[in-house]
Design a protein around this motif. Structure first.
Motif, short mmCIF file in Angstrom:
data_model
loop_
_atom_site.label_atom_id
_atom_site.label_comp_id
_atom_site.label_asym_id
_atom_site.label_seq_id
_atom_site.Cartn_x
_atom_site.Cartn_y
_atom_site.Cartn_z
N ALA A 67 59.97 74.53 23.85
CA ALA A 67 59.50 75.73 24.56
C ALA A 67 58.80 76.73 23.65
O ALA A 67 58.36 77.77 24.11
N SER A 68 58.71 76.43 22.35
CA SER A 68 57.90 77.26 21.46
C SER A 68 57.47 76.44 20.26
O SER A 68 58.14 75.46 19.89
N VAL A 69 56.35 76.82 19.66
CA VAL A 69 55.85 76.19 18.44
C VAL A 69 55.32 77.29 17.53
O VAL A 69 54.70 78.25 17.99
N GLU A 70 55.57 77.16 16.23
CA GLU A 70 55.09 78.13 15.26
C GLU A 70 54.65 77.41 13.99
O GLU A 70 55.36 76.54 13.49
N PHE A 71 53.48 77.79 13.46
CA PHE A 71 52.99 77.23 12.20
C PHE A 71 53.68 77.90 11.02
O PHE A 71 54.09 79.07 11.09
N SER A 72 53.78 77.16 9.92
CA SER A 72 54.17 77.75 8.65
C SER A 72 53.01 78.58 8.12
O SER A 72 51.87 78.48 8.61
N SER A 73 53.27 79.40 7.10
CA SER A 73 52.24 80.31 6.60
C SER A 73 51.04 79.58 6.00
O SER A 73 49.94 80.13 5.95
N ASP A 74 51.24 78.33 5.55
CA ASP A 74 50.13 77.56 5.02
C ASP A 74 49.52 76.61 6.04
O ASP A 74 48.56 75.89 5.74
N GLY A 75 50.07 76.57 7.24
CA GLY A 75 49.54 75.71 8.29
C GLY A 75 49.90 74.25 8.17
O GLY A 75 49.46 73.44 8.99
N ALA A 76 50.71 73.89 7.19
CA ALA A 76 51.02 72.48 6.95
C ALA A 76 52.11 71.95 7.87
O ALA A 76 52.17 70.75 8.13
N LYS A 77 52.97 72.84 8.37
CA LYS A 77 54.10 72.41 9.18
C LYS A 77 54.20 73.22 10.45
O LYS A 77 53.68 74.34 10.54
N LEU A 78 54.88 72.64 11.42
CA LEU A 78 55.23 73.32 12.67
C LEU A 78 56.74 73.29 12.84
O LEU A 78 57.38 72.29 12.52
N VAL A 79 57.29 74.38 13.37
CA VAL A 79 58.67 74.35 13.85
C VAL A 79 58.60 74.52 15.36
O VAL A 79 57.94 75.44 15.87
N ALA A 80 59.25 73.62 16.07
CA ALA A 80 59.24 73.63 17.53
C ALA A 80 60.68 73.80 18.01
O ALA A 80 61.55 72.98 17.67
N THR A 81 60.94 74.85 18.77
CA THR A 81 62.30 75.12 19.25
C THR A 81 62.55 74.35 20.53
O THR A 81 61.73 74.38 21.46
N THR A 82 63.69 73.67 20.59
CA THR A 82 64.02 72.84 21.75
C THR A 82 65.06 73.53 22.63
O THR A 82 65.97 74.20 22.14
N TYR A 83 64.90 73.35 23.93
CA TYR A 83 65.79 73.93 24.94
C TYR A 83 66.09 72.88 26.00
O TYR A 83 65.24 72.05 26.33
N ALA A 84 67.28 72.98 26.56
CA ALA A 84 67.64 72.09 27.67
C ALA A 84 67.01 72.55 28.97
O ALA A 84 66.74 71.73 29.86
N LYS A 85 66.77 73.87 29.10
CA LYS A 85 66.13 74.44 30.29
C LYS A 85 65.10 75.46 29.85
O LYS A 85 65.07 75.88 28.68
#
Length: 403
Positions: free
Chosen positions: A181-199
């Motif tokens: 339900a969300s995605v955010e880049f790292s400051s250098d753009g090399a990685k993404l963190v994606a938050t997972t939710y059941a609903k």
């Protein structure tokens, strides 16, 4: 360096990468350039052709790099539109640009449930204007503003799109076994963190009491005190390879409490509704101590560390009649300066920040984007004033990126 010297230097730089040119090649070109029978326009064309042959050949075939981003074509230090709200044209200051903005609106599901959905306006990289789109429920723009990570309409989503901001097309999809339900880049753009939710974390319920004091029982609220968050993916932005970690914490967490990267992208963190305001995790989902330079940061202050890491954006430090925010030492938490602004949103450079601020004497919700400077009372309006209060439909919310 004049044109003749530029041509000679360009040829020398390419000598080790291309087959040898004829010994008198540059001289012949420059001799031709000196011929009085040629017009100035012809000379310029011939010289440009030589530089293109010597320098640009390795770039041929990509096509994509031939198109320049609007944020780079207009590389002025400050691009402001104080008469526009929501913005229609590119806003930027220093190294930071308003890459997009979104408004919230309630979408009914049943008589008693709805979703607090986002509608984005994304910077068109050809025109330099913000264009509304209903394709994406969530997006994050990478540093450099060439790519955005996007989620489709229904949350939690089962794939993440990598959107080319030059063509407007999704170049590839990254599958997600667990709903995101969300995605955010790292400051250098090399990685993404994606938050997972059941609903869907933006789910609303109709309440049977007057929660906002307007005398009517027509109010909607999220399920505060409960979250369906399950964990997070850490994703390599180039390859799409990912790992998932479970996070089962539900205490002192909002229904939507997304993860973001630490400054060095070696950890992730998420906000808390109580002290210590942030909780950090390693990529396996284990709780860890705050990094030394982020110990005094707060998740709801978006600007966080300055680009050089020497300063940190602090909390509100104004009074009943004035607005101000503090700048602190990231290692000690001690205040080192105060600047104008209700809330610090992003650093333009090591001394200037983009903030929300109001016009003195007006309603606290009647605010606009301002550029503020440490050690100076000078402020530069960047946008027009937002209207309504926090719950009003149509209030726009910024998404910044490094340009």
């Amino acid at each position: 360096m004049n044109v003749e010297e530029l041509v000679r230097a360009s040829l020398r730089e390419q000598a080790g990468e291309q087959p040898p040119l004829e010994p008198d090649f540059a001289d012949r070109v420059l001799t031709a350039r000196r011929r009085r029978t040629r017009t100035l326009a012809s000379v310029a064309a011939a010289t440009a052709a030589v530089v293109a042959v010597a320098v640009a050949v390795p770039l041929l075939g990509s096509g994509k790099d031939d198109v320049r981003l609007a944020s780079e074509m207009n590389r002025s230090d400050i691009i402001a539109h104080p008469d526009q709200t929501p913005p229609r044209d590119l806003i930027a200051a220093g190294d930071t640009a308003l890459a997009a903005y979104y408004t919230l609106h309630r979408v009914p599901l049943t008589a008693t449930t709805a979703v607090n959905a986002r509608t984005y306006s994304l910077l068109d990289q050809e025109s330099g204007k913000y264009v509304k789109t209903d394709k994406w429920s969530y997006l994050s723009v990478a540093p450099g503003m060439r790519t955005a990570a996007v989620l489709e309409d229904q949350l939690p989503a089962r794939r993440i799109g990598m959107l080319d901001l030059l063509t407007g097309k999704v170049e590839r999809w990254i599958p997600a076994e667990r709903g995101v339900a969300s995605v955010e880049f790292s400051s250098d753009g090399a990685k993404l963190v994606a938050t997972t939710y059941a609903k869907n974390p933006d789910l609303l319920h109709k309440v049977d009491y007057d929660s906002d004091g307007d005398g009517r029982k027509n109010d909607w609220q999220g399920d505060f005190g409960h979250t369906d968050r399950t964990g997070f993916y850490v994703i390599d932005a180039d390859s799409g390879k990912s790992s998932w970690a479970a996070v089962t914490d539900t205490q002192d967490v909002n229904p939507r409490q997304d993860f973001a990267f630490s400054a060095d992208a070696g950890l992730v963190y998420a906000g808390l509704t109580t002290t210590p305001t942030d909780q950090f995790y390693d990529f396996e989902g284990n709780k860890v101590a705050k990094p030394a330079n982020e110990k005094y940061l707060h998740w709801h202050i978006d600007a966080r560390l300055s680009p050089d890491g020497k300063l940190a954006a602090g909390d509100f430090a104004g009074g009943s009649r004035t607005t101000a925010s503090e700048i602190v030492d990231p290692y000690t938490g001690e205040r080192v300066a105060k600047v104008h602004g209700q809330q610090l949103l992003a650093w333009a450079d090591d001394k200037r920040l983009i903030a929300w601020d109001i016009e003195p004497g007006t309603n606290e919700f009647h605010n606009r984007l301002m550029l503020v400077t440490i050690g100076s009372d000078k402020v530069v309006p960047l946008s027009g004033f937002r209207k309504g209060d926090d719950g009003a439909g149509g209030r726009w919310n910024p998404v910044f990126a490094k340009r």
